[in-house]
Design a protein around this motif. Structure first.
Motif: not given
Length: 135
Positions: A29-45, A47-59
């Motif tokens: 398990x320590x040898x394996x590096x799995x990075x999960x893209x969780x961008x779709x789970x995040x809610x963006x505001x 109303x107060x922000x625009x032109x939002x382009x981001x990526x959220x990942x978790x390892x």
């Protein structure tokens, strides 16, 4: 579990490749590096922000929030993102590469609720990278 002794591997079609590790499962398990893209789970505001382009990942417990671009039309002190993996404690973060309006940085607060609050003194476009350890 140990794989010592005879191990039978079956397949209905195609070739089968078996890899045998002599290390314990914890070491593998320590040898394996799995990075999960969780961008779709995040809610963006949006109303107060625009032109939002981001990526959220978790390892494992390490979370990376890469904000490529976001813009505010005026001064704000609002939640920018929510539903992020929860950090162990509230922490202040700086977002860099600001344009429009005043020069300088934008102060963010990463809350234990999994929200990223952003405070600006005027209209801004910004980007930045936040890396933290999830609870």
């Amino acid at each position: 579990d140990s794989m010592t002794g005879i191990n039978n591997i079956f397949a209905d079609t195609g070739a089968v490749t078996a890899i045998y590790y002599t290390k314990a499962a914890g070491d593998i398990k320590r040898l394996v590096s799995v990075t999960e893209d969780i961008t779709s789970e995040v809610t963006k505001n949006t109303t107060d922000f625009s032109d939002i382009l981001l990526k959220v990942s978790q390892n494992n417990k390490v979370v990376s929030v890469e904000i490529y671009s976001a813009t505010t039309a005026a001064a704000v002190n609002e939640t920018f993102l929510s539903n992020l993996p929860k950090p162990a404690m509230n922490s202040k973060v700086l977002l860099v590469n600001t344009t429009l309006g005043e020069d300088g940085t934008i102060l963010g607060t990463l809350k234990t609720s999994g929200e990223l609050e952003i405070a600006t003194s005027g209209a801004k476009s910004f980007s930045g990278l936040i890396t933290y350890v999830a609870k």
